[in-house]
Design a protein around this motif. Structure first.
Motif, PDB file in Angstrom:
ATOM      1  N   PRO A  45       8.924  -1.957 -14.074  1.00 31.95           N
ATOM      2  CA  PRO A  45       7.806  -2.908 -14.278  1.00 31.95           C
ATOM      3  C   PRO A  45       7.679  -3.868 -13.087  1.00 31.95           C
ATOM      4  CG  PRO A  45       9.705  -3.570 -15.576  1.00 31.95           C
ATOM      5  CD  PRO A  45      10.070  -2.271 -14.939  1.00 31.95           C
ATOM      6  N   VAL A  46       6.429  -4.054 -12.620  1.00 25.45           N
ATOM      7  CA  VAL A  46       6.117  -5.018 -11.554  1.00 25.45           C
ATOM      8  C   VAL A  46       4.903  -5.843 -11.989  1.00 25.45           C
ATOM      9  CG1 VAL A  46       7.129  -3.637  -9.705  1.00 25.45           C
ATOM     10  CG2 VAL A  46       4.746  -3.250 -10.372  1.00 25.45           C
ATOM     11  N   ASP A  47       4.458  -6.743 -11.118  1.00 27.94           N
ATOM     12  CA  ASP A  47       3.379  -7.653 -11.499  1.00 27.94           C
ATOM     13  C   ASP A  47       2.089  -6.913 -11.833  1.00 27.94           C
ATOM     14  OD1 ASP A  47       5.104  -9.708 -11.110  1.00 27.94           O
ATOM     15  OD2 ASP A  47       4.449 -10.123  -9.042  1.00 27.94           O
ATOM     16  N   ARG A  48       1.757  -5.882 -11.059  1.00 27.39           N
ATOM     17  CA  ARG A  48       0.462  -5.204 -11.231  1.00 27.39           C
ATOM     18  C   ARG A  48       0.551  -3.949 -12.105  1.00 27.39           C
ATOM     19  NH1 ARG A  48      -1.508  -4.165  -5.373  1.00 27.39           N
ATOM     20  NH2 ARG A  48       0.736  -3.829  -5.076  1.00 27.39           N
ATOM     21  N   GLY A  49       1.725  -3.618 -12.639  1.00 30.85           N
ATOM     22  CA  GLY A  49       1.859  -2.422 -13.472  1.00 30.85           C
ATOM     23  C   GLY A  49       3.277  -1.843 -13.434  1.00 30.85           C
TER      24      GLY A  49
ATOM     25  N   THR B 226       0.814  -1.225   0.000  1.00 34.28           N
ATOM     26  CA  THR B 226       0.000   0.000   0.000  1.00 34.28           C
ATOM     27  C   THR B 226       0.848   1.277   0.000  1.00 34.28           C
ATOM     28  OG1 THR B 226      -0.120  -0.100   2.410  1.00 34.28           O
ATOM     29  CG2 THR B 226      -1.909  -1.140   1.168  1.00 34.28           C
ATOM     30  N   LEU B 227       2.125   1.144   0.348  1.00 34.66           N
ATOM     31  CA  LEU B 227       3.009   2.337   0.387  1.00 34.66           C
ATOM     32  C   LEU B 227       3.564   2.698  -0.985  1.00 34.66           C
ATOM     33  CD1 LEU B 227       5.059   1.611   3.652  1.00 34.66           C
ATOM     34  CD2 LEU B 227       3.061   3.097   3.357  1.00 34.66           C
ATOM     35  N   VAL B 228       3.360   1.821  -1.959  1.00 35.45           N
ATOM     36  CA  VAL B 228       3.931   2.061  -3.288  1.00 35.45           C
ATOM     37  C   VAL B 228       2.804   2.332  -4.261  1.00 35.45           C
ATOM     38  CG1 VAL B 228       5.336   1.107  -5.133  1.00 35.45           C
ATOM     39  CG2 VAL B 228       5.863   0.550  -2.748  1.00 35.45           C
ATOM     40  N   ASP B 229       2.926   3.457  -5.020  1.00 35.95           N
ATOM     41  CA  ASP B 229       1.919   3.830  -6.015  1.00 35.95           C
ATOM     42  C   ASP B 229       2.193   3.076  -7.309  1.00 35.95           C
ATOM     43  OD1 ASP B 229      -0.123   5.064  -7.325  1.00 35.95           O
ATOM     44  OD2 ASP B 229       1.037   6.884  -7.778  1.00 35.95           O
ATOM     45  N   ILE B 230       1.217   2.302  -7.756  1.00 34.82           N
ATOM     46  CA  ILE B 230       1.352   1.497  -8.966  1.00 34.82           C
ATOM     47  C   ILE B 230       0.574   2.173 -10.093  1.00 34.82           C
ATOM     48  CG2 ILE B 230       1.025  -0.776 -10.011  1.00 34.82           C
ATOM     49  CD1 ILE B 230       3.028  -0.777  -7.745  1.00 34.82           C
ATOM     50  N   GLN B 231       1.238   2.390 -11.265  1.00 37.06           N
ATOM     51  CA  GLN B 231       0.601   2.950 -12.453  1.00 37.06           C
ATOM     52  C   GLN B 231       0.399   1.847 -13.476  1.00 37.06           C
ATOM     53  OE1 GLN B 231      -0.324   6.158 -12.627  1.00 37.06           O
ATOM     54  NE2 GLN B 231       0.563   6.633 -10.594  1.00 37.06           N
ATOM     55  N   GLN B 232      -0.580   2.051 -14.371  1.00 37.00           N
ATOM     56  CA  GLN B 232      -0.902   1.032 -15.366  1.00 37.00           C
ATOM     57  C   GLN B 232       0.033   1.070 -16.579  1.00 37.00           C
ATOM     58  OE1 GLN B 232      -3.146  -1.432 -14.875  1.00 37.00           O
ATOM     59  NE2 GLN B 232      -3.255  -0.509 -12.815  1.00 37.00           N
ATOM     60  N   LYS B 233       0.735   2.185 -16.759  1.00 41.70           N
ATOM     61  CA  LYS B 233       1.662   2.279 -17.896  1.00 41.70           C
ATOM     62  C   LYS B 233       2.869   3.108 -17.474  1.00 41.70           C
ATOM     63  CE  LYS B 233      -0.892   6.207 -19.811  1.00 41.70           C
ATOM     64  NZ  LYS B 233      -1.560   6.758 -21.014  1.00 41.70           N
ATOM     65  N   PRO B 234       3.989   2.944 -18.212  1.00 41.32           N
ATOM     66  CA  PRO B 234       5.198   3.704 -17.833  1.00 41.32           C
ATOM     67  C   PRO B 234       5.002   5.199 -18.039  1.00 41.32           C
ATOM     68  CG  PRO B 234       5.505   2.608 -19.936  1.00 41.32           C
ATOM     69  CD  PRO B 234       4.197   2.102 -19.399  1.00 41.32           C
ATOM     70  N   ALA B 235       5.918   5.957 -17.440  1.00 39.59           N
ATOM     71  CA  ALA B 235       5.851   7.424 -17.548  1.00 39.59           C
ATOM     72  C   ALA B 235       6.059   7.853 -19.004  1.00 39.59           C
ATOM     73  CB  ALA B 235       6.912   8.062 -16.665  1.00 39.59           C
ATOM     74  N   GLY B 236       5.340   8.897 -19.406  1.00 35.99           N
ATOM     75  CA  GLY B 236       5.502   9.410 -20.757  1.00 35.99           C
ATOM     76  C   GLY B 236       6.795  10.230 -20.902  1.00 35.99           C
ATOM     77  N   GLY B 237       6.939  10.813 -22.056  1.00 37.24           N
ATOM     78  CA  GLY B 237       8.125  11.609 -22.326  1.00 37.24           C
ATOM     79  C   GLY B 237       9.100  10.905 -23.233  1.00 37.24           C
ATOM     80  N   GLU B 238      10.200  11.546 -23.492  1.00 41.98           N
ATOM     81  CA  GLU B 238      11.226  11.013 -24.397  1.00 41.98           C
ATOM     82  C   GLU B 238      12.109  10.019 -23.650  1.00 41.98           C
ATOM     83  OE1 GLU B 238      14.862  12.614 -27.269  1.00 41.98           O
ATOM     84  OE2 GLU B 238      13.628  14.030 -26.134  1.00 41.98           O
ATOM     85  N   ILE B 239      12.213   8.823 -24.182  1.00 41.52           N
ATOM     86  CA  ILE B 239      13.016   7.769 -23.552  1.00 41.52           C
ATOM     87  C   ILE B 239      14.502   8.070 -23.737  1.00 41.52           C
ATOM     88  CG2 ILE B 239      13.573   5.308 -23.605  1.00 41.52           C
ATOM     89  CD1 ILE B 239      10.737   4.747 -24.472  1.00 41.52           C
ATOM     90  N   GLU B 240      15.284   7.850 -22.654  1.00 38.77           N
ATOM     91  CA  GLU B 240      16.739   7.980 -22.683  1.00 38.77           C
ATOM     92  C   GLU B 240      17.332   6.598 -22.945  1.00 38.77           C
ATOM     93  OE1 GLU B 240      18.647  10.594 -22.343  1.00 38.77           O
ATOM     94  OE2 GLU B 240      17.308  12.167 -21.608  1.00 38.77           O
TER      95      GLU B 240
END
Length: 396
Positions: A93-97, A45-59
């Motif tokens: 990347p993790v199991d839920r996102g 519960t302490l970690v915020d899980i997103q459904q997709k990676p962060a946007g922007g220009e990939i390095e």
């Protein structure tokens, strides 16, 4: 010197603190990823899980390094480093996102070496600007002195300088003006002294001439009159020299070739062996009476001491050149630099054979310099003297 000292100190600091480069800075990110995964397992519960990676220009470069580092640690992950709003963001990347977390900017490409070069460039530019500023302040009085020397007139006096500008320039201008005033007073005093001496000699010379006329012995009377004539010529020449030094006669445009031709004809009628071998058309700006006196002295000097004189007038670009050659014995090389000194004689033993006060070349040099010209006297390649006069030519 400043740049060298700063470079050494910067190098020492870099060595002591040993800042990481890009690849070395990847290791803490790998540890951060490992820590976040542990936290997610213990307290999801302490970690915020997103459904997709962060946007922007990939390095891609940093992403590849980070994946390689994780793989070498035994926990391969397809992490992504991107830049959003000019800030680096790490997507794990993790199991839920995806776990999205901001990361600090890594050192620039090239590491500390590029930073060092930029730092040294800034120091160099700053030191150069300061050095130019102080050098300009230090050089200004020297520039003022150079300009003052270049503007010295034919009377060898410095012009009055305007006292403006920085403190250093004002001090230099005041000193030069003071020097100019002292030189002017000294030269005027010298000219008054010479003129007064020449004038005062006239009276005793006249008395001596009258007394000499009553000498009964013809040979003694002739010797007395000859010596008195020489004294008279010396007095006249001294007064003439002072007049040339202090004269303010206005110059005029004149044909130098015509002037030389007239002088040659005049001296030939007086039995001087003078020949005009070349006469190019040349126009100069000078005082006619003074310039005529100067060339008459030079031609008589060549015809008298050099047996005969050959003169040529040449027009060369912006100069009019008059060359006078003779067939005399010349002047010893160690004495050639003294020819324009008053009463100069190359051979004291031969002085009695030639009339003159010994001021002819001095007066000629003064006149030519006043016309912005020069006189050069040197021994010829075989024998005799070569007198070269150069004057600024007026455009035709």
């Amino acid at each position: 010197m400043i740049i060298s000292v700063v470079s050494v100190l910067t190098g020492v600091l870099v060595y002591l603190f040993d800042p990481p480069d890009e690849r070395q800075a990847i290791a803490p990110l790998a540890e951060q990823i490992e820590l976040l995964e542990k936290v997610m397992r213990v307290a999801p519960t302490l970690v915020d899980i997103q459904q997709k990676p962060a946007g922007g220009e990939i390095e891609p470069r940093l992403t590849g390094w980070l994946r390689d580092t994780l793989k070498s640690r035994g926990m391969p992950r397809d992490v992504v480093v991107s830049r959003k709003d000019d800030k680096p963001v790490l997507s794990i990347p993790v199991d839920r996102g995806w776990i999205i977390t901001p990361i600090p900017d890594l050192p620039p490409q090239g590491g500390v070496f590029n930073l060092l070069l930029i730092w040294l460039a800034v120091i160099a530019l700053g030191a150069l600007a300061v050095a130019l500023l102080f050098a300009n302040r230090m050089v200004k009085p020297l520039v003022l002195l150079e300009k003052a020397i270049e503007s010295v007139g034919p009377d060898a006096l410095l012009p009055e300088l305007v006292i403006t500008g920085p403190a250093e320039v004002r001090v230099a201008a005041k000193a030069l003006n003071s020097l100019s005033r002292r030189l002017k007073v000294a030269m005027e005093g010298r000219m008054r002294l010479v003129a007064a001496a020449g004038h005062d000699l006239r009276t005793p010379i006249t008395r001596m001439r009258l007394r000499a006329e009553f000498v009964e012995d013809d040979e003694d009377r002739a010797m007395w009159l000859k010596d008195i004539d020489e004294l008279d010529r010396i007095a006249d020449s001294a007064i003439l020299l002072v007049r040339e030094e202090s004269g303010k006669s206005s110059p005029e445009s004149l044909r130098l070739d015509n002037l030389i031709s007239e002088l040659v004809d005049e001296l030939r009628t007086l039995s001087y062996d003078v020949t005009l071998v070349r006469s190019d058309e040349a126009v100069v700006r000078a005082n006619r009476t003074g310039l005529s006196r100067a060339f008459r002295n030079l031609l008589i000097n060549a015809a008298t001491h050099g047996n005969r004189a050959r003169v040529s007038v040449r027009s060369e670009l912006s100069e009019a050149v008059v060359v006078i050659e003779d067939d005399g014995p010349g002047i010893p090389p160690d004495m050639i630099g003294q020819v324009f000194e008053p009463f100069f004689r190359a051979d004291r033993a031969r002085t009695k054979h030639f009339e003159g006060a010994g001021l002819g070349l001095t007066i000629a040099n003064e006149i030519v310099q006043r016309a912005q010209g020069t006189i050069k006297i040197e021994n010829g390649p075989w024998r005799g003297l070569v007198q070269t006069v150069k004057l600024p030519a007026e455009p035709r």
